[in-house]
Motif scaffolding. Structure first.
Motif, PDB file in Angstrom:
ATOM      1  N   ASP A   2      68.054 -28.156 -39.338  1.00 56.02           N
ATOM      2  CA  ASP A   2      66.877 -27.604 -38.669  1.00 56.02           C
ATOM      3  C   ASP A   2      66.640 -28.361 -37.357  1.00 56.02           C
ATOM      4  N   GLY A   3      65.578 -28.032 -36.671  1.00 53.56           N
ATOM      5  CA  GLY A   3      65.347 -28.607 -35.349  1.00 53.56           C
ATOM      6  C   GLY A   3      64.546 -29.883 -35.344  1.00 53.56           C
ATOM      7  N   LEU A   4      64.607 -30.672 -36.406  1.00 54.72           N
ATOM      8  CA  LEU A   4      63.844 -31.909 -36.498  1.00 54.72           C
ATOM      9  C   LEU A   4      64.183 -32.843 -35.332  1.00 54.72           C
ATOM     10  N   THR A   5      63.148 -33.368 -34.690  1.00 52.16           N
ATOM     11  CA  THR A   5      63.349 -34.273 -33.556  1.00 52.16           C
ATOM     12  C   THR A   5      64.135 -35.505 -33.983  1.00 52.16           C
ATOM     13  N   GLY A   6      65.184 -35.816 -33.243  1.00 54.85           N
ATOM     14  CA  GLY A   6      65.989 -36.991 -33.535  1.00 54.85           C
ATOM     15  C   GLY A   6      67.090 -36.749 -34.554  1.00 54.85           C
ATOM     16  N   PHE A   7      67.148 -35.533 -35.120  1.00 56.39           N
ATOM     17  CA  PHE A   7      68.147 -35.224 -36.138  1.00 56.39           C
ATOM     18  C   PHE A   7      69.552 -35.366 -35.564  1.00 56.39           C
ATOM     19  N   ALA A   8      69.771 -34.770 -34.403  1.00 55.44           N
ATOM     20  CA  ALA A   8      71.103 -34.794 -33.792  1.00 55.44           C
ATOM     21  C   ALA A   8      71.572 -36.220 -33.542  1.00 55.44           C
ATOM     22  N   GLU A   9      70.665 -37.060 -33.043  1.00 57.93           N
ATOM     23  CA  GLU A   9      71.025 -38.454 -32.780  1.00 57.93           C
ATOM     24  C   GLU A   9      71.363 -39.188 -34.067  1.00 57.93           C
ATOM     25  N   ALA A  10      70.635 -38.841 -35.146  1.00 49.54           N
ATOM     26  CA  ALA A  10      70.893 -39.478 -36.437  1.00 49.54           C
ATOM     27  C   ALA A  10      72.289 -39.125 -36.942  1.00 49.54           C
ATOM     28  N   VAL A  11      72.692 -37.869 -36.772  1.00 44.93           N
ATOM     29  CA  VAL A  11      74.018 -37.438 -37.206  1.00 44.93           C
ATOM     30  C   VAL A  11      75.097 -38.069 -36.333  1.00 44.93           C
ATOM     31  N   GLU A  12      74.882 -38.049 -35.038  1.00 47.25           N
ATOM     32  CA  GLU A  12      75.892 -38.545 -34.101  1.00 47.25           C
ATOM     33  C   GLU A  12      76.067 -40.057 -34.187  1.00 47.25           C
ATOM     34  N   ALA A  13      75.080 -40.756 -34.734  1.00 44.77           N
ATOM     35  CA  ALA A  13      75.232 -42.194 -34.926  1.00 44.77           C
ATOM     36  C   ALA A  13      76.308 -42.492 -35.963  1.00 44.77           C
ATOM     37  N   THR A  14      76.524 -41.570 -36.898  1.00 49.05           N
ATOM     38  CA  THR A  14      77.548 -41.753 -37.931  1.00 49.05           C
ATOM     39  C   THR A  14      78.844 -41.061 -37.555  1.00 49.05           C
ATOM     40  N   TRP A  15      78.753 -39.814 -37.070  1.00 51.21           N
ATOM     41  CA  TRP A  15      79.939 -39.057 -36.676  1.00 51.21           C
ATOM     42  C   TRP A  15      79.777 -38.681 -35.205  1.00 51.21           C
ATOM     43  N   PRO A  16      80.216 -39.554 -34.291  1.00 50.48           N
ATOM     44  CA  PRO A  16      79.952 -39.366 -32.853  1.00 50.48           C
ATOM     45  C   PRO A  16      80.477 -38.050 -32.285  1.00 50.48           C
ATOM     46  N   HIS A  17      81.534 -37.520 -32.870  1.00 51.27           N
ATOM     47  CA  HIS A  17      82.153 -36.314 -32.304  1.00 51.27           C
ATOM     48  C   HIS A  17      81.688 -35.034 -32.990  1.00 51.27           C
ATOM     49  N   ALA A  18      80.751 -35.146 -33.913  1.00 46.48           N
ATOM     50  CA  ALA A  18      80.272 -33.964 -34.629  1.00 46.48           C
ATOM     51  C   ALA A  18      79.441 -33.080 -33.709  1.00 46.48           C
ATOM     52  N   THR A  19      79.595 -31.774 -33.845  1.00 51.26           N
ATOM     53  CA  THR A  19      78.765 -30.807 -33.136  1.00 51.26           C
ATOM     54  C   THR A  19      77.542 -30.513 -33.987  1.00 51.26           C
ATOM     55  N   VAL A  20      76.364 -30.822 -33.474  1.00 52.77           N
ATOM     56  CA  VAL A  20      75.132 -30.602 -34.223  1.00 52.77           C
ATOM     57  C   VAL A  20      74.537 -29.271 -33.790  1.00 52.77           C
ATOM     58  N   GLN A  21      74.445 -28.340 -34.751  1.00 52.04           N
ATOM     59  CA  GLN A  21      73.986 -26.989 -34.461  1.00 52.04           C
ATOM     60  C   GLN A  21      72.627 -26.746 -35.121  1.00 52.04           C
ATOM     61  N   THR A  22      71.632 -26.403 -34.305  1.00 53.61           N
ATOM     62  CA  THR A  22      70.332 -26.027 -34.869  1.00 53.61           C
ATOM     63  C   THR A  22      70.468 -24.712 -35.616  1.00 53.61           C
ATOM     64  N   CYS A  23      69.946 -24.675 -36.816  1.00 55.45           N
ATOM     65  CA  CYS A  23      69.994 -23.452 -37.620  1.00 55.45           C
ATOM     66  C   CYS A  23      69.259 -22.332 -36.882  1.00 55.45           C
ATOM     67  N   VAL A  24      69.940 -21.229 -36.653  1.00 57.30           N
ATOM     68  CA  VAL A  24      69.363 -20.119 -35.899  1.00 57.30           C
ATOM     69  C   VAL A  24      68.169 -19.517 -36.640  1.00 57.30           C
ATOM     70  N   VAL A  25      68.277 -19.426 -37.949  1.00 58.94           N
ATOM     71  CA  VAL A  25      67.170 -18.864 -38.733  1.00 58.94           C
ATOM     72  C   VAL A  25      65.937 -19.760 -38.633  1.00 58.94           C
ATOM     73  N   HIS A  26      66.136 -21.092 -38.705  1.00 57.73           N
ATOM     74  CA  HIS A  26      65.015 -22.012 -38.505  1.00 57.73           C
ATOM     75  C   HIS A  26      64.383 -21.801 -37.133  1.00 57.73           C
ATOM     76  N   LEU A  27      65.236 -21.614 -36.138  1.00 61.28           N
ATOM     77  CA  LEU A  27      64.757 -21.452 -34.772  1.00 61.28           C
ATOM     78  C   LEU A  27      63.942 -20.164 -34.624  1.00 61.28           C
ATOM     79  N   ILE A  28      64.451 -19.078 -35.188  1.00 59.40           N
ATOM     80  CA  ILE A  28      63.714 -17.808 -35.130  1.00 59.40           C
ATOM     81  C   ILE A  28      62.387 -17.934 -35.869  1.00 59.40           C
ATOM     82  N   ARG A  29      62.424 -18.558 -37.023  1.00 60.33           N
ATOM     83  CA  ARG A  29      61.202 -18.729 -37.809  1.00 60.33           C
ATOM     84  C   ARG A  29      60.168 -19.544 -37.044  1.00 60.33           C
ATOM     85  N   ALA A  30      60.616 -20.608 -36.374  1.00 58.17           N
ATOM     86  CA  ALA A  30      59.694 -21.446 -35.598  1.00 58.17           C
ATOM     87  C   ALA A  30      59.110 -20.676 -34.420  1.00 58.17           C
TER      88      ALA A  30
END
Length: 454
Positions: free
Chosen positions: A260-288
């Motif tokens: 989901d679009g939680l603030t800081g989520f992408a940075e949290a993931v990239e701290a462990t897997w630097p090359h991972a592509t972090v994708q915001t869930c489209v359904v979460h985005l539409i719902r928001a």
């Protein structure tokens, strides 16, 4: 769990069903059950504490324990040479055990030296294993300890204390711990991260806590629940610790993380897997984006948003967003436009992928469907006494949900496809649709990270 589990389970159940049918037919043909049938016809109850099944179970267990004692002593009961053996029979002791068909009063055989320990009904055992399995199944279905106690008393006449039932359910704690700390694959091409809120007692108060769940799609396209973590709230800092734990359990790389679009989520993931592509869930985005849209305008707004997330390129999506912002609905609901603009950097990676892969990462629907089913289980509980109790139920519920679906599919075997209504696997063991095509696209996009795993 593998994608062939359903087949192996179906085969084993078919074999078991055939053997049971053959044995039942032999018993009926031999006349061994004639007296039992006559007593049933006479009106004697079958189940319950005073039923025929309870009597049959008593006779079977006592016969088995007497056979165990015979083997232990080395001679049959009534053997004229019994006096020549160093140890001998020494009567019986009374014992009551709880079972699936009610309480059973047993006569436990004894030996004079006190060295005989029956294995069929172990020393100190007060419940047969089948009853324990029944209790765990009821608990996994969402019933509270008090509900289970009432159910057993009213259906089979067995009264167990709340403490005893709690102890039975606690016996799965070691299995939960083993599952939670098991080794994982080195690469999960796609991973979904989300959380469900549960109520847990914290001292004198009941608080809402977030049960974090991670679902990984392995190289075969099979989905697995990788773990459950419970924390006061869903936060990026805690998700960072979750990712670190997954890394410590063997996950060296993840290609795409859908969240989901939680603030800081992408940075949290990239701290462990630097090359991972972090994708915001489209359904979460539409719902928001629809949060402040009135019900009467929702269809119109959704129609205007569709060209954005269905755009073939990032440039086309940006044009569609500008068109939405300039429309009457866009000017009326500025917050909807702002939601997309704020999440733009984490939304556009989705647009770089072809349709086969977009369908895989479009949404966290897999994990949200799981969350929906888990909420149905947890809502009856009110609240949990501690974090461990919540995790235990969630773990049991996941297995219970998949077992129920598997049983429904087995019932529909042989029916034409248009008559089958049973649902497929929810998450654990489910195969991602069109995975081969998606994996091909991933291999073209991330060749240096995925090819050596193929």
């Amino acid at each position: 769990m593998t994608i062939n589990d359903d087949v192996s389970v179906d085969d084993s159940r078919a074999d078991r069903r055939q053997k049971q049918t053959e044995m039942a037919s032999e018993l009926v043909a031999s006349g061994a059950l004639d007296e039992v049938f006559a007593r049933i016809d006479a009106g004697e109850p079958v189940g319950g504490q005073d039923g025929l099944l309870s009597s049959l179970l008593k006779a079977t267990l006592e016969r088995g324990m007497n056979a165990e004692l015979t083997e232990h002593l080395g001679y049959e009961a009534g053997d004229p040479e019994a006096a020549s053996f160093p140890n001998s029979r020494n009567g019986f002791s009374a014992k009551t055990v709880a079972s699936e068909v009610g309480d059973v009063d047993l006569a436990i055989p004894r030996d004079r030296d006190g060295t005989f320990t029956p294995m069929l009904v172990r020393k100190g055992q007060r419940r047969l294993d089948g009853l324990d399995a029944m209790i765990v199944s009821l608990y996994a279905g969402g019933m509270t300890v008090r509900d289970i106690a009432h159910h057993l008393a009213s259906t089979i006449g067995t009264e167990l204390s709340h403490e005893t039932i709690s102890k039975v359910t606690e016996e799965v704690a070691d299995e939960v711990a083993t599952w939670q700390h098991r080794d994982l694959d080195a690469l999960y091409p796609v991973m979904y991260l989300d959380a469900i809120v549960v109520k847990i007692r914290d001292g004198a108060h009941v608080r809402n806590k977030a049960a974090h769940l991670a679902v990984g799609v392995d190289m075969d396209g099979v989905k697995h629940v990788l773990g459950i973590w419970i924390q006061q709230s869903e936060g990026a800092k805690f998700w960072a610790s979750v990712c670190a734990e997954l890394r410590n359990r063997g996950v060296q790389d993840v290609l795409i993380v859908c969240c989901d679009g939680l603030t800081g989520f992408a940075e949290a993931v990239e701290a462990t897997w630097p090359h991972a592509t972090v994708q915001t869930c489209v359904v979460h985005l539409i719902r928001a984006s629809m949060r402040f849209v009135s019900y009467s305008d929702r269809k119109a707004v959704v129609r205007l948003l569709k060209p954005i997330y269905q755009a073939p390129t990032e440039h086309a999506a940006a044009d569609a967003l500008d068109a939405f912002a300039d429309s009457d609905m866009g000017r009326k609901y500025v917050s909807a436009v702002k939601t997309f603009r704020d999440a733009w950097e984490r939304f556009i990676p989705f647009l770089a992928f072809p349709p086969e892969l977009r369908r895989v990462i479009y949404t966290t629907n897999s994990i949200e469907s799981l969350n929906y089913q888990l909420r149905k289980v947890t809502k009856n509980r009110g609240h949990f006494p501690n974090d461990a109790a919540a995790m235990k139920l969630l773990w049991l519920a996941i297995g219970n949900i998949e077992d129920k679906r598997a049983r429904e599919r087995i019932k529909e075997q042989g029916l034409p496809s248009h008559k089958r209504k049973a649902a497929g696997r929810l998450v654990e063991g489910a195969v991602t649709t069109n995975w081969k095509r998606a994996l091909e696209q991933l291999s073209l996009t991330y060749p240096e990270r995925i090819d050596h795993h193929l």
